[in-house]
Design a protein around this motif. Structure first.
Motif, PDB file in Angstrom:
ATOM      1  N   TYR A   9      27.710 -38.361 -51.688  1.00  0.00           N
ATOM      2  CA  TYR A   9      27.513 -40.913 -52.912  1.00  0.00           C
ATOM      3  C   TYR A   9      28.877 -40.714 -53.688  1.00  0.00           C
ATOM      4  CZ  TYR A   9      26.051 -44.581 -55.831  1.00  0.00           C
ATOM      5  OH  TYR A   9      26.820 -45.725 -56.000  1.00  0.00           O
ATOM      6  N   LYS A  10      29.806 -41.517 -53.486  1.00  0.00           N
ATOM      7  CA  LYS A  10      31.165 -41.631 -54.738  1.00  0.00           C
ATOM      8  C   LYS A  10      30.827 -43.508 -54.979  1.00  0.00           C
ATOM      9  CE  LYS A  10      35.197 -40.832 -55.838  1.00  0.00           C
ATOM     10  NZ  LYS A  10      36.629 -40.155 -55.353  1.00  0.00           N
ATOM     11  N   PRO A  11      30.289 -43.659 -55.905  1.00  0.00           N
ATOM     12  CA  PRO A  11      30.029 -45.009 -56.666  1.00  0.00           C
ATOM     13  C   PRO A  11      30.947 -46.293 -55.835  1.00  0.00           C
ATOM     14  CG  PRO A  11      29.391 -43.900 -58.036  1.00  0.00           C
ATOM     15  CD  PRO A  11      29.708 -42.737 -57.066  1.00  0.00           C
ATOM     16  N   LYS A  12      30.546 -47.533 -55.629  1.00  0.00           N
ATOM     17  CA  LYS A  12      31.533 -48.109 -54.781  1.00  0.00           C
ATOM     18  C   LYS A  12      32.717 -48.050 -54.213  1.00  0.00           C
ATOM     19  CE  LYS A  12      30.918 -51.298 -59.004  1.00  0.00           C
ATOM     20  NZ  LYS A  12      31.711 -52.211 -59.659  1.00  0.00           N
TER      21      LYS A  12
ATOM     22  N   GLU B 269      31.360 -52.440 -49.839  1.00  0.00           N
ATOM     23  CA  GLU B 269      32.082 -53.885 -49.283  1.00  0.00           C
ATOM     24  C   GLU B 269      31.779 -54.821 -50.724  1.00  0.00           C
ATOM     25  OE1 GLU B 269      34.475 -56.818 -48.430  1.00  0.00           O
ATOM     26  OE2 GLU B 269      33.408 -54.935 -46.943  1.00  0.00           O
ATOM     27  N   PRO B 270      32.993 -54.669 -51.385  1.00  0.00           N
ATOM     28  CA  PRO B 270      33.312 -55.043 -52.794  1.00  0.00           C
ATOM     29  C   PRO B 270      32.850 -56.605 -52.740  1.00  0.00           C
ATOM     30  CG  PRO B 270      34.469 -54.172 -52.382  1.00  0.00           C
ATOM     31  CD  PRO B 270      34.458 -53.914 -50.744  1.00  0.00           C
ATOM     32  N   ALA B 271      32.678 -57.484 -52.163  1.00  0.00           N
ATOM     33  CA  ALA B 271      32.704 -59.052 -51.696  1.00  0.00           C
ATOM     34  C   ALA B 271      31.355 -59.565 -51.770  1.00  0.00           C
ATOM     35  CB  ALA B 271      33.002 -59.123 -50.225  1.00  0.00           C
ATOM     36  N   GLN B 272      30.276 -58.065 -50.875  1.00  0.00           N
ATOM     37  CA  GLN B 272      28.741 -58.212 -50.758  1.00  0.00           C
ATOM     38  C   GLN B 272      27.883 -57.051 -51.579  1.00  0.00           C
ATOM     39  OE1 GLN B 272      28.029 -58.366 -46.339  1.00  0.00           O
ATOM     40  NE2 GLN B 272      29.034 -59.254 -45.733  1.00  0.00           N
ATOM     41  N   LYS B 273      28.659 -56.468 -52.417  1.00  0.00           N
ATOM     42  CA  LYS B 273      28.091 -55.468 -53.480  1.00  0.00           C
ATOM     43  C   LYS B 273      27.663 -54.657 -53.212  1.00  0.00           C
ATOM     44  CE  LYS B 273      29.691 -57.653 -57.776  1.00  0.00           C
ATOM     45  NZ  LYS B 273      29.417 -58.682 -58.187  1.00  0.00           N
ATOM     46  N   VAL B 274      27.728 -54.254 -51.611  1.00  0.00           N
ATOM     47  CA  VAL B 274      26.846 -52.870 -51.340  1.00  0.00           C
ATOM     48  C   VAL B 274      27.161 -51.914 -50.516  1.00  0.00           C
ATOM     49  CG1 VAL B 274      24.479 -54.932 -50.577  1.00  0.00           C
ATOM     50  CG2 VAL B 274      26.034 -54.880 -49.115  1.00  0.00           C
ATOM     51  N   TYR B 275      26.920 -51.520 -49.696  1.00  0.00           N
ATOM     52  CA  TYR B 275      27.093 -50.278 -48.283  1.00  0.00           C
ATOM     53  C   TYR B 275      26.618 -50.719 -47.113  1.00  0.00           C
ATOM     54  CZ  TYR B 275      27.567 -48.451 -53.530  1.00  0.00           C
ATOM     55  OH  TYR B 275      28.377 -47.127 -54.424  1.00  0.00           O
ATOM     56  N   ILE B 276      27.795 -50.874 -46.190  1.00  0.00           N
ATOM     57  CA  ILE B 276      27.215 -51.172 -45.017  1.00  0.00           C
ATOM     58  C   ILE B 276      27.875 -50.109 -43.582  1.00  0.00           C
ATOM     59  CG2 ILE B 276      28.013 -53.383 -43.076  1.00  0.00           C
ATOM     60  CD1 ILE B 276      28.902 -54.955 -45.521  1.00  0.00           C
ATOM     61  N   GLY B 277      27.169 -50.343 -42.508  1.00  0.00           N
ATOM     62  CA  GLY B 277      27.528 -48.618 -42.191  1.00  0.00           C
ATOM     63  C   GLY B 277      26.551 -49.078 -40.182  1.00  0.00           C
ATOM     64  N   GLU B 278      26.905 -48.377 -39.308  1.00  0.00           N
ATOM     65  CA  GLU B 278      26.633 -48.555 -38.051  1.00  0.00           C
ATOM     66  C   GLU B 278      26.701 -47.086 -37.524  1.00  0.00           C
ATOM     67  OE1 GLU B 278      28.823 -50.320 -34.326  1.00  0.00           O
ATOM     68  OE2 GLU B 278      28.608 -52.131 -35.616  1.00  0.00           O
TER      69      GLU B 278
ATOM     70  N   PRO C  76      23.063 -52.240 -37.115  1.00  0.00           N
ATOM     71  CA  PRO C  76      24.303 -51.973 -38.332  1.00  0.00           C
ATOM     72  C   PRO C  76      22.889 -51.742 -39.361  1.00  0.00           C
ATOM     73  CG  PRO C  76      23.310 -54.375 -38.003  1.00  0.00           C
ATOM     74  CD  PRO C  76      23.209 -53.484 -36.310  1.00  0.00           C
ATOM     75  N   PHE C  77      23.738 -51.451 -40.183  1.00  0.00           N
ATOM     76  CA  PHE C  77      22.704 -51.601 -42.292  1.00  0.00           C
ATOM     77  C   PHE C  77      23.234 -50.963 -43.061  1.00  0.00           C
ATOM     78  CE2 PHE C  77      21.555 -47.835 -38.736  1.00  0.00           C
ATOM     79  CZ  PHE C  77      20.112 -47.591 -38.701  1.00  0.00           C
ATOM     80  N   VAL C  78      22.750 -51.258 -43.551  1.00  0.00           N
ATOM     81  CA  VAL C  78      23.490 -52.278 -45.291  1.00  0.00           C
ATOM     82  C   VAL C  78      21.962 -51.022 -46.489  1.00  0.00           C
ATOM     83  CG1 VAL C  78      21.167 -54.384 -45.700  1.00  0.00           C
ATOM     84  CG2 VAL C  78      23.866 -53.359 -46.937  1.00  0.00           C
ATOM     85  N   SER C  79      22.556 -50.938 -47.283  1.00  0.00           N
ATOM     86  CA  SER C  79      21.600 -50.250 -48.313  1.00  0.00           C
ATOM     87  C   SER C  79      22.557 -50.513 -50.090  1.00  0.00           C
ATOM     88  CB  SER C  79      22.153 -48.633 -48.615  1.00  0.00           C
ATOM     89  OG  SER C  79      21.531 -48.443 -49.448  1.00  0.00           O
ATOM     90  N   ASN C  80      21.927 -50.963 -50.928  1.00  0.00           N
ATOM     91  CA  ASN C  80      21.980 -50.741 -52.762  1.00  0.00           C
ATOM     92  C   ASN C  80      22.549 -49.544 -52.805  1.00  0.00           C
ATOM     93  OD1 ASN C  80      21.772 -53.750 -52.351  1.00  0.00           O
ATOM     94  ND2 ASN C  80      20.092 -53.738 -52.674  1.00  0.00           N
ATOM     95  N   GLY C  81      22.341 -48.384 -52.260  1.00  0.00           N
ATOM     96  CA  GLY C  81      22.833 -47.205 -52.986  1.00  0.00           C
ATOM     97  C   GLY C  81      21.671 -46.579 -53.674  1.00  0.00           C
TER      98      GLY C  81
END
Length: 75
Positions: free
Chosen positions: A30-33, A51-60, A65-70
């Motif tokens: 993990y590396k913040p932001k 993804e700075p615009a959405q302030k979440v982590y996005i991957g596939e 599709p997956f998303v996380s706040n970390g």
């Protein structure tokens, strides 16, 4: 001067965007932001980019599709 180190949880919530399924993933790196690498179900490794615009982590993974706040900051 005290030695101050930021500590994060070793787990985080990951959501599969297309189904809304929510699972807890084990954080490998993990590396913040910047990025997070998590393992789901002890077997599936996923890389998520910040993804700075959405302030979440996005991957596939496997076209899912997956998303996380970390992970949560503990200290």
């Amino acid at each position: 001067m005290e030695d101050y180190k930021v500590v994060y949880d070793d787990q985080c919530i990951v959501e599969r965007e297309d189904t809304g399924d929510i699972v807890t993933g084990k954080v490998l790196r993990y590396k913040p932001k910047e990025f997070i690498k998590v393992v789901l179900g002890g077997a599936v490794s996923i890389n998520l980019k910040y993804e700075p615009a959405q302030k979440v982590y996005i991957g596939e993974k496997a076209k899912m599709p997956f998303v996380s706040n970390g992970p949560k900051r503990l200290k």
